[in-house]
Design an enzyme around this catalytic site. Structure first.
Site, mmCIF file in Angstrom:
data_model
loop_
_atom_site.group_PDB
_atom_site.id
_atom_site.type_symbol
_atom_site.label_atom_id
_atom_site.label_comp_id
_atom_site.label_asym_id
_atom_site.label_seq_id
_atom_site.Cartn_x
_atom_site.Cartn_y
_atom_site.Cartn_z
ATOM 1 N N ILE A 157 0.762 -0.969 -0.057
ATOM 2 C CA ILE A 157 0.171 -0.144 -0.130
ATOM 3 C C ILE A 157 0.776 1.359 0.024
ATOM 4 C CG2 ILE A 157 -1.677 1.429 1.131
ATOM 5 C CD1 ILE A 157 -2.957 -1.314 2.134
ATOM 6 N N GLU A 273 -13.176 2.061 16.990
ATOM 7 C CA GLU A 273 -14.062 1.584 15.983
ATOM 8 C C GLU A 273 -15.014 0.452 16.364
ATOM 9 O OE1 GLU A 273 -11.474 1.782 12.398
ATOM 10 O OE2 GLU A 273 -12.639 0.348 11.629
ATOM 11 N N HIS A 291 -13.588 3.705 7.293
ATOM 12 C CA HIS A 291 -13.150 2.375 6.944
ATOM 13 C C HIS A 291 -13.434 1.909 5.834
ATOM 14 C CE1 HIS A 291 -10.679 -1.006 8.936
ATOM 15 N NE2 HIS A 291 -10.578 -1.044 7.792
ATOM 16 N N ILE A 292 -13.138 2.753 4.659
ATOM 17 C CA ILE A 292 -13.718 2.144 3.248
ATOM 18 C C ILE A 292 -12.515 2.347 2.249
ATOM 19 C CG2 ILE A 292 -16.055 3.035 3.470
ATOM 20 C CD1 ILE A 292 -15.196 5.736 2.072
HETATM 21 O O1 LIG Z 1 -7.303 -4.635 6.043
HETATM 22 C C1 LIG Z 1 -8.038 -4.204 5.306
HETATM 23 O O2 LIG Z 1 -8.152 -4.941 3.861
HETATM 24 C C2 LIG Z 1 -8.711 -3.052 5.012
HETATM 25 O O3 LIG Z 1 -8.538 -2.614 6.314
HETATM 26 C C3 LIG Z 1 -10.190 -3.143 4.799
HETATM 27 O O4 LIG Z 1 -11.032 -3.638 5.648
HETATM 28 P P1 LIG Z 1 -12.472 -4.075 5.375
HETATM 29 O O5 LIG Z 1 -12.483 -5.231 4.631
HETATM 30 O O6 LIG Z 1 -13.132 -4.322 6.620
HETATM 31 O O7 LIG Z 1 -13.358 -3.013 4.402
#
Ligand SMILES: O=C(O)[C@H](O)COP(=O)(O)O
Length: 316
Positions: A157, A273, A291-292
């Site tokens: 990332i 969260e 968290h998107i």
């Molecule tokens: O670790 C991950 O892939 C991300 O934080 C995405 O989390 P999520 O699948 O709950 O959107």
């Protein structure tokens, strides 16, 4: 074989699994009832995102579970060590969502330097004077091009973020205890490409020289950015956290925002969260998303397909 995708899975993933003889259930079962549901329906493969917790209790309650699949990167909601001890295979999709997370980081960055999060909240229903006043207060935006982006954690990332930054004309510095030099190749739509050679920067140096700092490390026991680190940063730095809550000390962040050490923060993840602290929720200098990072159609399609392919090759 029955697979329960408890936090959802893309239609492409479902179709691929079904074509290969798997029975896919996509109901969302509450955490408390999950063990009972898995046993009653003879589920042997459990797919989750970050919402469902695959902890010791659940693993103990499901002796017939053979596989746990994380659609995404972070495994902090899964007791991987205990699952392995019980002979359960655990898989994830480490690269499928990198670009989507990187694009969200840039949405926060571009939004931050032009005050979009605040302008959205404050646009007047009517009144010339309020409009003029807002035009003035948002009149000192900044360009990202030419500025320095500090990236802490330079895995998939972090590197995807770096590529977007280089494409946007930014200078990139990174810190990662596991890496020294990294070559990144940017490929363009017409088939041309450019390779950049980046050298690791010392963490303190990164904190001192960056105009913006974004963190891309897994869940941590200790803060990566706390008061000590904020004190070292440039005045007016912008901070992004699309990694994990608990990576940044939110109390120190709010203090740094209030003293203008930090000019804005973009947050996709929170120490608390799914209900972030009220000081974070209400802060006028924080751009918030729920968290998107990996929540694009493209990333979810890649995740679904990658999970399905791994499951098929594991069980065939
Ligand atoms: O670790 C991950 O892939 C991300 O934080 C995405 O989390 P999520 O699948 O709950 O959107």
């Amino acid at each position: 074989m029955k697979i329960l995708a408890n936090d959802g899975i893309s239609q492409k993933g479902i179709s691929l699994l079904e074509k290969n003889g798997f029975d896919v259930i996509t109901t969302n079962v509450a955490q408390e009832q999950l063990g009972h549901f898995i046993n009653k329906n003879e589920v042997t493969g459990l797919l989750v995102r970050s919402a469902t917790k695959v902890n010791k209790d659940l693993i103990d309650a499901c002796p017939n579970l053979k596989l746990v699949g994380r659609g995404g990167v972070g495994m902090d909601n899964i007791d991987v060590e205990y699952a392995h001890k019980k002979g359960i295979q655990v898989i994830n999709t480490p690269s499928a969502s990198s670009l989507s997370v990187a694009e969200l980081v840039f949405a926060h960055l571009y939004g931050g330097v032009r005050f979009l999060y605040d302008a959205n909240r404050n646009m007047p229903l009517e009144g010339d004077s309020k409009f003029k006043q807002l035009k003035k207060s948002y009149g000192n935006g900044k360009e990202l091009a030419g500025k320095t982006l500090g990236i802490i954690g330079f895995g998939r990332i972090g590197q995807a973020v770096a590529k977007l930054a280089l494409g946007a004309g930014m200078k990139v510095v990174f810190f990662d205890p596991l890496l020294d030099d990294v070559s990144l190749t940017l490929s363009f739509f017409d088939g041309q490409s450019v390779t950049f050679h980046l050298k690791k920067t010392d963490k303190e140096e990164l904190l001192r020289i960056s105009d913006f700092i974004t963190v891309h490390v897994p869940a941590q026991k200790n803060y990566v950015l706390g008061k000590k680190e904020f004190d070292l940063m440039k005045d007016g730095v912008g901070i992004i956290n699309a990694a994990r809550g608990g990576v940044i000390d939110e109390v120190a962040l709010v203090d740094a925002l209030e003293s203008d050490k930090v000019s804005f923060a973009g947050m996709d993840v929170y120490e608390s969260e799914p209900r972030p602290e009220i000081r974070i929720l209400m802060h006028p200098k924080i751009s918030l998303t729920p968290h998107i990072g990996g929540a694009t159609n493209e990333a979810q399609d890649r995740i679904g397909i990658e999970l399905a392919e791994q499951i098929i090759s594991h069980f065939k």
